[in-house]
Design a protein around this motif. Structure first.
Motif, mmCIF file in Angstrom:
data_model
loop_
_atom_site.group_PDB
_atom_site.id
_atom_site.type_symbol
_atom_site.label_atom_id
_atom_site.label_comp_id
_atom_site.label_asym_id
_atom_site.label_seq_id
_atom_site.Cartn_x
_atom_site.Cartn_y
_atom_site.Cartn_z
ATOM 1 N N VAL A 82 8.245 0.757 -4.094
ATOM 2 C CA VAL A 82 6.867 0.343 -4.225
ATOM 3 C C VAL A 82 7.153 -1.338 -3.785
ATOM 4 N N LEU A 83 6.701 -1.530 -2.432
ATOM 5 C CA LEU A 83 6.937 -2.645 -1.956
ATOM 6 C C LEU A 83 5.985 -4.002 -2.678
ATOM 7 N N VAL A 84 6.745 -4.965 -3.144
ATOM 8 C CA VAL A 84 5.924 -6.157 -3.927
ATOM 9 C C VAL A 84 6.122 -7.271 -2.900
ATOM 10 N N ALA A 85 4.826 -7.823 -2.534
ATOM 11 C CA ALA A 85 5.095 -9.146 -2.120
ATOM 12 C C ALA A 85 3.992 -10.199 -2.640
ATOM 13 N N HIS A 86 3.848 -11.451 -2.213
ATOM 14 C CA HIS A 86 3.046 -12.374 -2.421
ATOM 15 C C HIS A 86 2.121 -12.224 -0.980
ATOM 16 N N ASN A 87 1.002 -11.805 -1.063
ATOM 17 C CA ASN A 87 0.174 -11.717 -0.134
ATOM 18 C C ASN A 87 0.774 -10.379 0.690
ATOM 19 N N ALA A 88 0.764 -9.195 -0.122
ATOM 20 C CA ALA A 88 1.549 -8.177 0.412
ATOM 21 C C ALA A 88 0.913 -7.439 1.837
ATOM 22 N N GLN A 89 -0.650 -7.689 1.811
ATOM 23 C CA GLN A 89 -0.951 -7.222 3.194
ATOM 24 C C GLN A 89 -0.488 -7.721 4.451
ATOM 25 N N PHE A 90 -0.200 -8.953 4.330
ATOM 26 C CA PHE A 90 0.598 -9.839 5.626
ATOM 27 C C PHE A 90 1.950 -9.168 5.881
ATOM 28 N N ASP A 91 2.788 -8.958 4.815
ATOM 29 C CA ASP A 91 4.057 -8.725 4.935
ATOM 30 C C ASP A 91 4.247 -7.275 5.534
ATOM 31 N N TYR A 92 3.580 -6.446 4.873
ATOM 32 C CA TYR A 92 3.538 -4.809 4.991
ATOM 33 C C TYR A 92 2.941 -4.771 6.562
ATOM 34 N N ARG A 93 1.912 -5.342 7.014
ATOM 35 C CA ARG A 93 1.247 -5.334 8.338
ATOM 36 C C ARG A 93 2.536 -5.663 9.451
ATOM 37 N N ILE A 94 3.247 -7.029 8.921
ATOM 38 C CA ILE A 94 4.391 -7.266 9.765
ATOM 39 C C ILE A 94 5.404 -6.148 10.152
ATOM 40 N N LEU A 95 5.894 -5.680 9.048
ATOM 41 C CA LEU A 95 6.695 -4.719 9.055
ATOM 42 C C LEU A 95 6.411 -3.384 9.874
ATOM 43 N N ARG A 101 6.334 -0.536 17.038
ATOM 44 C CA ARG A 101 6.999 -0.763 18.346
ATOM 45 C C ARG A 101 8.143 -0.024 18.671
ATOM 46 N N LEU A 102 8.969 0.377 17.478
ATOM 47 C CA LEU A 102 10.183 1.286 17.753
ATOM 48 C C LEU A 102 9.667 3.020 17.885
ATOM 49 N N GLY A 103 8.560 2.961 17.687
ATOM 50 C CA GLY A 103 8.126 4.542 17.461
ATOM 51 C C GLY A 103 8.200 5.281 16.355
ATOM 52 N N TYR A 104 8.129 4.311 15.111
ATOM 53 C CA TYR A 104 8.446 5.057 13.919
ATOM 54 C C TYR A 104 7.228 4.460 12.932
ATOM 55 N N ASN A 105 6.613 5.562 12.263
ATOM 56 C CA ASN A 105 5.490 5.157 11.217
ATOM 57 C C ASN A 105 6.122 4.960 9.818
ATOM 58 N N PHE A 106 6.278 3.448 9.392
ATOM 59 C CA PHE A 106 6.852 2.934 8.169
ATOM 60 C C PHE A 106 5.636 2.951 7.256
ATOM 61 N N GLU A 107 5.780 3.865 6.257
ATOM 62 C CA GLU A 107 4.882 3.893 5.213
ATOM 63 C C GLU A 107 5.227 3.614 3.910
ATOM 64 N N ARG A 108 4.519 2.703 3.064
ATOM 65 C CA ARG A 108 5.019 2.696 1.727
ATOM 66 C C ARG A 108 4.079 2.065 0.873
ATOM 67 N N LYS A 109 4.025 2.509 -0.515
ATOM 68 C CA LYS A 109 2.957 1.850 -1.388
ATOM 69 C C LYS A 109 3.322 0.321 -1.638
ATOM 70 N N THR A 110 2.051 -0.288 -1.763
ATOM 71 C CA THR A 110 2.384 -1.817 -2.076
ATOM 72 C C THR A 110 1.904 -2.341 -3.149
ATOM 73 N N ILE A 111 2.220 -3.283 -3.452
ATOM 74 C CA ILE A 111 1.740 -4.267 -4.911
ATOM 75 C C ILE A 111 1.552 -5.884 -4.382
ATOM 76 N N CYS A 112 0.644 -6.380 -4.416
ATOM 77 C CA CYS A 112 0.234 -7.771 -4.154
ATOM 78 C C CYS A 112 0.510 -8.700 -5.509
ATOM 79 N N THR A 113 1.443 -9.517 -5.588
ATOM 80 C CA THR A 113 1.349 -10.454 -6.563
ATOM 81 C C THR A 113 0.378 -11.356 -6.660
#
Length: 456
Positions: A82-95, A101-113
């Motif tokens: 599970v991805l954990v980040a401060h303001n996770a919406q931003f970091d997850y969107r960037i990733l 752009r590489l043609g890969y669908n990157f999906e993970r669960k997230t937790i926002c601190t």
């Protein structure tokens, strides 16, 4: 399993930003087990205000790997986490944008601190990473660099996990997962458990806690549950799909966590907790001559001060015998001798004669009050400091005006010595007669590393 993430970008228009630096720490809930830290060549210019903020310049990134060169490593380290980040919406969107752009669908669960902190630290003045961690006494270096911010987020997340006494974080994650059947499930579960002191939680397929216990050896205790026979044991074995745990570093923290979380979670297979964990008290009762007697009695509504609690009369009387030896007290006054005149200890010169009024009440009562001060929590403002979960960490139990207020863990002496920061770090818990009994019983049998007077 979690991956603590922080990303620095070039800035610019929404969804056109490029990654300039990334830091990922793989965290199993107790320690970091893997990490990946790298500058990244974004193949575009960095906005000037970002250069000033982060110190990362275009020149620094000319020889850095491009995103496609680190993408595989990012996928591997974050897989099944599970991805954990401060303001996770931003970091997850960037990733996700970079992978798209590489043609890969990157999906993970997230937790926002940020969201967790708003729920678990509702009194905080600010939820920006820098201000929040400073208010908690959490050290942070390399602010606005990926690894510095990721490490600060990791320490914040560990604190939030310890404050989440309702276990909403773990339960929500587990309910969302497709757990399936482990094969062989029980052996796999036991293999991953530590042989250390703490509290463990047995979860069903929906993530609900069906049983929790304190143990000095988590692995051994869970193994006993899996090898016990009987209808109840077989139901527990069948329903348990996962076991999580919290290391506590010492038994007193484990006892207090177990007491609090049994009340909050009410697991199906735990016995309903008694209203009181004790049945006998030692009371301070003055006699007609002004001498203070310490008497073991069944719990009652006495107006007299109760200094300690026990599970039996025998245990309470053993405590009184220990006080007699430590403070040179009188068996007859304390109800341990039925002698008609003086107690036997007077003949052996172990009693100074309070039983026959040879010693003055003032002199005798001074020693009684010393005993009361040492063993009662009443009116005390103290912090019990002991071993933490890892090397260098300390556990802290906060008691104010004789009432247990909560517990927490600190890395720095500054966090302990600064009462406002200490009160912020502490996970609030309900102080009552049961918690006082747990603490007093423990302190009578064992020593903690330090008892700090907060009145200083």
């Amino acid at each position: 399993m979690y991956t603590i993430l922080d990303i620095e970008t070039t800035g610019g228009k929404y969804n056109e930003e490029g990654i300039t630096e990334i830091a990922i720490h793989k965290f199993d809930g107790h320690q970091v087990v893997d990490q990946f830290i790298s500058l990244v060549n974004p193949e575009k210019e960095i906005q000037p205000f970002v250069v000033n903020l982060t110190g990362i310049s275009n020149k620094m990134l000319t020889t850095a790997p491009k995103f496609y060169e680190v993408a595989k490593r990012i996928i591997e380290i974050t897989e099944d986490t599970v991805l954990v980040a401060h303001n996770a919406q931003f970091d997850y969107r960037i990733l996700r944008t970079e992978f798209r752009r590489l043609g890969y669908n990157f999906e993970r669960k997230t937790i926002c601190t940020v969201e967790l902190a708003q729920k678990l630290l509702p009194e905080a003045d600010s939820y920006s990473l820098g201000k929040l961690v400073r208010s908690l006494g959490i050290p942070v270096s390399d602010r606005h660099r990926a690894n510095g911010d990721a490490l600060a987020t990791l320490k914040l997340f560990k604190l939030l996990l310890s404050k989440d006494v309702d276990k909403t974080i773990i339960k929500s994650i587990m309910k969302a997962e497709t757990l399936g059947e482990l094969s062989p499930r029980q052996l796999d579960i036991i293999e991953e458990l530590p042989s250390e002191v703490g509290v463990f939680y047995m979860h069903n397929k929906d993530g609900e806690i069906i049983l929790l216990n304190k143990s000095n050896n988590i692995k051994k205790r869970v193994n006993q549950y899996f090898t016990n026979s009987g209808n109840r044991a077989r139901r527990i074995q069948k329903e348990t799909k996962r076991v999580t745990f919290d290391k506590t570093g010492n038994e007193l923290i484990a006892l207090l966590k177990e007491n609090e979380e049994l009340v909050r979670n009410k697991p199906r297979y735990n016995s309903h907790s008694k209203k009181k964990l004790f049945s006998v008290g030692v009371y301070v009762i003055p006699n007609e001559n002004g001498y203070l007697q310490l008497r073991a009695e069944k719990i009652n509504n006495s107006i007299h001060q109760r200094i300690a609690t026990f599970n039996s009369i025998i245990a309470a009387e053993n405590f009184l015998y220990a006080l007699r030896d430590e403070f040179n007290l009188c068996n007859k006054l304390n109800g341990l001798s039925q002698a008609k005149t003086h107690c036997a200890n007077y003949s052996e010169e172990k009693c100074l004669g309070a039983c026959i009024k040879k010693e003055s009440a003032d002199s005798y009562n001074e020693r009684v009050n010393q005993a009361v001060t040492k063993y009662s929590l009443e009116g005390k403002n103290i912090a019990l400091i002991d071993k933490g979960r890892v090397l260098g960490e300390k556990s802290v139990i906060l008691i104010k005006n004789g009432i247990f207020k909560g517990l927490g863990f600190c890395d720095l002496n500054y966090q302990i010595n600064n009462l406002p920061i200490l009160e912020t770090i502490i996970t609030p818990m309900n102080g009552n007669e049961n918690t006082a009994h747990i603490i007093q019983s423990y302190l009578r049998k064992r020593k903690v590393h330090k008892i700090m007077d907060l009145n200083l």
